[in-house]
Motif scaffolding. Sequence first.
Motif, short mmCIF file in Angstrom:
data_model
loop_
_atom_site.label_atom_id
_atom_site.label_comp_id
_atom_site.label_asym_id
_atom_site.label_seq_id
_atom_site.Cartn_x
_atom_site.Cartn_y
_atom_site.Cartn_z
N ILE A 1 39.71 53.04 40.30
CA ILE A 1 39.57 52.02 39.26
C ILE A 1 40.38 50.78 39.62
N ASN A 2 41.59 50.98 40.14
CA ASN A 2 42.41 49.85 40.57
C ASN A 2 41.70 49.05 41.66
N LYS A 3 41.10 49.75 42.62
CA LYS A 3 40.38 49.08 43.70
C LYS A 3 39.19 48.29 43.15
N ILE A 4 38.48 48.86 42.22
CA ILE A 4 37.33 48.16 41.62
C ILE A 4 37.80 46.88 40.94
N MET A 5 38.90 46.95 40.19
CA MET A 5 39.42 45.76 39.51
C MET A 5 39.85 44.69 40.52
N VAL A 6 40.55 45.11 41.57
CA VAL A 6 41.00 44.16 42.59
C VAL A 6 39.79 43.55 43.30
N ASP A 7 38.81 44.37 43.66
CA ASP A 7 37.62 43.86 44.34
C ASP A 7 36.85 42.86 43.49
N GLN A 8 36.72 43.12 42.20
CA GLN A 8 36.04 42.18 41.32
C GLN A 8 36.79 40.86 41.23
N ALA A 9 38.11 40.94 41.11
CA ALA A 9 38.92 39.72 41.06
C ALA A 9 38.84 38.95 42.38
N LEU A 10 38.84 39.67 43.50
CA LEU A 10 38.72 39.02 44.80
C LEU A 10 37.36 38.34 44.96
N GLU A 11 36.31 38.97 44.46
CA GLU A 11 34.98 38.37 44.55
C GLU A 11 34.92 37.08 43.73
N GLN A 12 35.50 37.10 42.54
CA GLN A 12 35.56 35.88 41.72
C GLN A 12 36.36 34.79 42.43
N LEU A 13 37.47 35.21 43.06
CA LEU A 13 38.31 34.28 43.79
C LEU A 13 37.54 33.68 44.97
N ARG A 14 36.77 34.49 45.66
CA ARG A 14 35.97 34.03 46.80
C ARG A 14 34.99 32.94 46.38
N GLN A 15 34.40 33.13 45.21
CA GLN A 15 33.41 32.17 44.73
C GLN A 15 34.05 30.88 44.22
N GLN A 16 35.23 30.99 43.60
CA GLN A 16 35.84 29.82 42.96
C GLN A 16 36.83 29.08 43.87
N LYS A 17 37.56 29.82 44.68
CA LYS A 17 38.58 29.20 45.54
C LYS A 17 38.51 29.84 46.93
N PRO A 18 37.59 29.38 47.76
CA PRO A 18 37.35 30.01 49.06
C PRO A 18 38.57 30.06 49.98
N LEU A 19 39.35 28.98 50.06
CA LEU A 19 40.52 28.99 50.94
C LEU A 19 41.55 30.00 50.47
N THR A 20 41.79 30.04 49.18
CA THR A 20 42.75 30.99 48.63
C THR A 20 42.29 32.41 48.92
N TYR A 21 40.99 32.66 48.79
CA TYR A 21 40.45 33.98 49.10
C TYR A 21 40.65 34.33 50.57
N ARG A 22 40.36 33.37 51.46
CA ARG A 22 40.49 33.65 52.89
C ARG A 22 41.93 33.94 53.28
N CYS A 23 42.88 33.25 52.64
CA CYS A 23 44.30 33.52 52.90
C CYS A 23 44.67 34.93 52.42
N ALA A 24 44.22 35.29 51.23
CA ALA A 24 44.48 36.64 50.71
C ALA A 24 43.83 37.69 51.59
N GLN A 25 42.63 37.43 52.03
CA GLN A 25 41.92 38.37 52.90
C GLN A 25 42.68 38.56 54.21
#
Length: 128
Positions: A50-74
């Motif tokens: 469940i924790n992984k699902i929540m993190v993955d959903q938040a990361l997907e939203q981050l990828r769509q809204q703030k691509p550079l921030t997502y790439r740094c987190a990735q």
Amino acid sequence: MIRLEGYISKKIVKRWLEDYAALVVSDRPIDAIPSNSSPKAYDGVSGGQINKIMVDQALEQLRQQKPLTYRCAQARWILQLRTDEALQRLKVTKTEYIKSCTAAVDYIYKSINGKALGVKMLVELIIK
């Protein structure tokens, strides 16, 4: 101290990101203390999943809204690149990289907590 049901702290969000590899394989983090924290889930979905699902959903939203921030987190938590390698691949300065990683934690924290975060802030204002 007030405990809010469904509220996840930034410290926990950062720990989930740091232990993302363990979440992927549904394992406990390497440095975790062995324990029997709760009964088995009846539906077969563990708390870690469940924790992984929540993190993955938040990361997907981050990828769509703030691509550079997502790439740094990735680069930092998912691919687990060394800082100098991440800076070369992303073509950013160390300051930008650190700010983006901090912004990613903040974004995921807000995304996961949703309404619980607003309730927590309201309670803190009332207590003060």
